[in-house]
Design an enzyme around this catalytic site. Sequence first.
Site, short mmCIF file in Angstrom:
data_model
loop_
_atom_site.label_atom_id
_atom_site.label_comp_id
_atom_site.label_asym_id
_atom_site.label_seq_id
_atom_site.Cartn_x
_atom_site.Cartn_y
_atom_site.Cartn_z
N ARG A 1 -22.48 -6.67 -46.00
CA ARG A 1 -21.39 -6.16 -45.18
C ARG A 1 -21.91 -4.93 -44.47
O ARG A 1 -22.55 -4.09 -45.09
CB ARG A 1 -20.13 -5.84 -46.02
CG ARG A 1 -19.46 -7.12 -46.53
CD ARG A 1 -18.13 -6.84 -47.24
NE ARG A 1 -17.21 -6.14 -46.38
CZ ARG A 1 -16.40 -5.16 -46.81
NH1 ARG A 1 -16.44 -4.79 -48.07
NH2 ARG A 1 -15.58 -4.58 -45.98
N SER B 1 0.85 -1.19 0.00
CA SER B 1 0.00 0.00 0.00
C SER B 1 0.88 1.24 0.00
O SER B 1 1.95 1.25 0.64
CB SER B 1 -0.90 0.01 1.24
OG SER B 1 -1.48 1.27 1.45
#
Length: 449
Positions: A320, A281
């Site tokens: 497409r 930490s």
Amino acid sequence: MTAADPLASDIGLLAPGRVGSPASAATSDAAYLRALLDAEAALTRAQASLGLAPAEAATAVTRAAGTADFDLASIALRARGGGNPVIPLVTDLTAAVATEFGPYVHRGATSQDILDSATMLVAARTLDLVLDDLERTGHHLARLAERHRDTVLPGRTLTQHAVPTTFGLKAAGWRSLVLDARDRLRAVRTSLPAQLGGAAGTLAAFTAFGADDTRALTAAYARELGLAEPALPWHTLRTPIADLAGALAFTAGALGKTAVDVLTLARTEIAELAEGSGGGSSAMPHKANPVRATLVASAARRAPLLAATLYGALAAEDERPAGAWHAEWEPLRDLLRLTGGAARDTAELTGNLRVDADAMREHLGLTHGLIVSERLAAELAPVLGRARARELLTRAAERAAGERRPLADVLGEEPALKDLPGVDLADLTDPTRYTGSAGVLTDRALERR
């Protein structure tokens, strides 16, 4: 191949879950460029194998694709002009090939043929790495399950102590999910298809160039790529992407189950598990955070939303689409990266997991014996009758909890139990004697390979 400006590259500053993982490298811009070049070269080789292009053209294109210098940053910027990176890449690859062989680069294909095929190559190469990590995780979890087959701890339901279970069964359950994920990814891996359809999925340009048997061409292309042969062009039939998305999201979630259990059991006030080397930490020197589990849990929470985007792209219009195909690219890469990073981190997590069997045993007594109330009800009902047994146990449980005394001692003061033959309260209230078929279930789970 020229690298982009490092300051402009996606090197993973905000992605500790995937940075440095094999999957991260396998899905980088450079890896995608390699797959695109491989797809282009394979197409020329496939046509040459059927006499549709000179063998020399196949050699020239393959050589250029493997050795020429391509500027990633330039290709990326020029991709804006046509909406995808294949168009500028084809220009650069054609320029890198001898003039007489330039016409055989990308001949008959459309951009989506190449990008879809390259995406399948990237996915295949990434899945191979993920599968390796899943195998490692499965091995680690099998070892934990065997070692702790009979290590008893509280079973928890809706966050509360329920009945005793074993850590061996818990680890075997984690492994079962990992193997489920492995099997799903294997199935997807073997089915990843090449893409070849031409401008609108009819392969018309290839027939114009002399291909009498376009199925043979598609098969040859798939062989060159090491991918499956598709039954049809799948420009707007996105089953391969959806299957891949589902398997990846499931895998992230399956790994997330292990992670969230570790996060719960590694809490300071529980401390039944710990990562072998937790993270530090910035503010509290005493902390050893469960970082690997945290990153895996993060991936499990993000993966479903990425998969949802890919499922949404199934609704692709016409032959497409405009937008649906384009919407797939980044979420799919993110999903590959997230799952690959989670697989890497879970292998490390499970390989170094510390199990505190003493803490598990100690926690069995937190409820002063109430954790075996189910067993007592089952054992005493035939002797006292169900209603009377329930009344007695309810009263005794309230006393044990209120007076913070062992349930066995309180029950020993009940007149109805003092003269009952064959009632061993010490045995009946021993949590380690009430794990049901946990050992058998663990053994059964470990039979799976």
